[in-house]
Design a protein around this motif. Structure first.
Motif, PDB file in Angstrom:
ATOM      1  N   LEU A  58     -19.494  -1.978  13.004  1.00  0.00           N
ATOM      2  CA  LEU A  58     -19.179  -0.588  12.662  1.00  0.00           C
ATOM      3  C   LEU A  58     -17.701  -0.246  12.882  1.00  0.00           C
ATOM      4  O   LEU A  58     -17.268   0.854  12.537  1.00  0.00           O
ATOM      5  CB  LEU A  58     -20.048   0.367  13.482  1.00  0.00           C
ATOM      6  CG  LEU A  58     -21.544   0.303  13.221  1.00  0.00           C
ATOM      7  CD1 LEU A  58     -22.292   1.208  14.192  1.00  0.00           C
ATOM      8  CD2 LEU A  58     -21.863   0.686  11.777  1.00  0.00           C
ATOM      9  N   GLY A  59     -16.968  -1.159  13.489  1.00  0.00           N
ATOM     10  CA  GLY A  59     -15.549  -0.932  13.722  1.00  0.00           C
ATOM     11  C   GLY A  59     -15.259   0.048  14.841  1.00  0.00           C
ATOM     12  O   GLY A  59     -14.287   0.797  14.789  1.00  0.00           O
ATOM     13  N   SER A 109     -26.889  -7.195  19.614  1.00  0.00           N
ATOM     14  CA  SER A 109     -26.182  -6.784  20.826  1.00  0.00           C
ATOM     15  C   SER A 109     -25.304  -5.570  20.526  1.00  0.00           C
ATOM     16  O   SER A 109     -24.925  -5.321  19.376  1.00  0.00           O
ATOM     17  CB  SER A 109     -25.306  -7.919  21.349  1.00  0.00           C
ATOM     18  OG  SER A 109     -24.214  -8.139  20.474  1.00  0.00           O
ATOM     19  N   ILE A 110     -24.988  -4.842  21.590  1.00  0.00           N
ATOM     20  CA  ILE A 110     -24.096  -3.699  21.455  1.00  0.00           C
ATOM     21  C   ILE A 110     -22.752  -4.158  20.893  1.00  0.00           C
ATOM     22  O   ILE A 110     -22.189  -3.525  19.997  1.00  0.00           O
ATOM     23  CB  ILE A 110     -23.924  -2.985  22.813  1.00  0.00           C
ATOM     24  CG1 ILE A 110     -25.232  -2.295  23.207  1.00  0.00           C
ATOM     25  CG2 ILE A 110     -22.765  -2.006  22.783  1.00  0.00           C
ATOM     26  CD1 ILE A 110     -25.236  -1.705  24.603  1.00  0.00           C
ATOM     27  N   ARG A 125     -29.526   3.735  16.871  1.00  0.00           N
ATOM     28  CA  ARG A 125     -30.760   3.296  16.211  1.00  0.00           C
ATOM     29  C   ARG A 125     -30.645   1.845  15.739  1.00  0.00           C
ATOM     30  O   ARG A 125     -31.597   1.071  15.854  1.00  0.00           O
ATOM     31  CB  ARG A 125     -31.085   4.225  15.043  1.00  0.00           C
ATOM     32  CG  ARG A 125     -32.435   3.951  14.425  1.00  0.00           C
ATOM     33  CD  ARG A 125     -32.880   5.000  13.420  1.00  0.00           C
ATOM     34  NE  ARG A 125     -31.875   5.298  12.422  1.00  0.00           N
ATOM     35  CZ  ARG A 125     -31.186   6.445  12.336  1.00  0.00           C
ATOM     36  NH1 ARG A 125     -31.413   7.401  13.208  1.00  0.00           N
ATOM     37  NH2 ARG A 125     -30.288   6.642  11.406  1.00  0.00           N
ATOM     38  N   ILE A 126     -29.464   1.462  15.245  1.00  0.00           N
ATOM     39  CA  ILE A 126     -29.271   0.077  14.804  1.00  0.00           C
ATOM     40  C   ILE A 126     -29.479  -0.880  15.972  1.00  0.00           C
ATOM     41  O   ILE A 126     -30.171  -1.894  15.842  1.00  0.00           O
ATOM     42  CB  ILE A 126     -27.870  -0.107  14.178  1.00  0.00           C
ATOM     43  CG1 ILE A 126     -27.785   0.632  12.846  1.00  0.00           C
ATOM     44  CG2 ILE A 126     -27.559  -1.589  13.981  1.00  0.00           C
ATOM     45  CD1 ILE A 126     -26.376   0.720  12.272  1.00  0.00           C
ATOM     46  N   VAL A 127     -28.898  -0.567  17.120  1.00  0.00           N
ATOM     47  CA  VAL A 127     -29.053  -1.443  18.295  1.00  0.00           C
ATOM     48  C   VAL A 127     -30.518  -1.513  18.703  1.00  0.00           C
ATOM     49  O   VAL A 127     -31.058  -2.598  18.944  1.00  0.00           O
ATOM     50  CB  VAL A 127     -28.191  -0.952  19.477  1.00  0.00           C
ATOM     51  CG1 VAL A 127     -28.478  -1.762  20.736  1.00  0.00           C
ATOM     52  CG2 VAL A 127     -26.712  -1.008  19.135  1.00  0.00           C
ATOM     53  N   ARG A 155     -23.363   8.645  15.601  1.00  0.00           N
ATOM     54  CA  ARG A 155     -23.744   8.149  16.925  1.00  0.00           C
ATOM     55  C   ARG A 155     -25.215   7.747  16.959  1.00  0.00           C
ATOM     56  O   ARG A 155     -25.575   6.675  17.435  1.00  0.00           O
ATOM     57  CB  ARG A 155     -23.493   9.208  17.987  1.00  0.00           C
ATOM     58  CG  ARG A 155     -22.043   9.512  18.217  1.00  0.00           C
ATOM     59  CD  ARG A 155     -21.887  10.625  19.217  1.00  0.00           C
ATOM     60  NE  ARG A 155     -20.504  11.008  19.349  1.00  0.00           N
ATOM     61  CZ  ARG A 155     -19.976  11.532  20.442  1.00  0.00           C
ATOM     62  NH1 ARG A 155     -20.733  11.770  21.485  1.00  0.00           N
ATOM     63  NH2 ARG A 155     -18.711  11.832  20.478  1.00  0.00           N
ATOM     64  N   GLU A 156     -26.075   8.636  16.445  1.00  0.00           N
ATOM     65  CA  GLU A 156     -27.514   8.354  16.439  1.00  0.00           C
ATOM     66  C   GLU A 156     -27.821   7.129  15.591  1.00  0.00           C
ATOM     67  O   GLU A 156     -28.668   6.309  15.956  1.00  0.00           O
ATOM     68  CB  GLU A 156     -28.277   9.567  15.911  1.00  0.00           C
ATOM     69  CG  GLU A 156     -28.226  10.759  16.848  1.00  0.00           C
ATOM     70  CD  GLU A 156     -28.728  12.045  16.205  1.00  0.00           C
ATOM     71  OE1 GLU A 156     -29.263  11.996  15.073  1.00  0.00           O
ATOM     72  OE2 GLU A 156     -28.561  13.104  16.832  1.00  0.00           O
TER      73      GLU A 156
END
Length: 73
Positions: free
Chosen positions: A34-35, A26-27, A18-20, A13-14
């Motif tokens: 990430l699927g 975009s989300i 962090r990637i976004v 989750r973190e």
């Protein structure tokens, strides 16, 4: 048939949040990569903003509301 719900560990989750935050993607794009469901990632982003004390778009934080009330007086 019963629906199987996927469970994601806190590190995943973190990492997704962090990637976004760091890439500016975009989300929806990160979720697709990430699927995962984009609504799920949006919920994680919301929780992250709340944990960081950042106000949601268009909403004031508690500190901002208090300052605004003080200024209006």
């Amino acid at each position: 048939m019963a629906e199987m719900r996927r469970r994601f560990d806190p590190e995943f989750r973190e990492g997704a949040v962090r990637i976004v935050r760091e890439t500016g993607k975009s989300i929806a794009q990160v979720a697709h990569d990430l699927g995962i469901n984009d609504g799920t990632l949006a919920n994680w982003m919301k929780k992250d903003r709340e944990a960081r004390g950042e106000a949601a778009a268009g909403h004031l934080s508690e500190d901002e509301r208090a300052e605004l009330a003080r200024l209006r007086r």
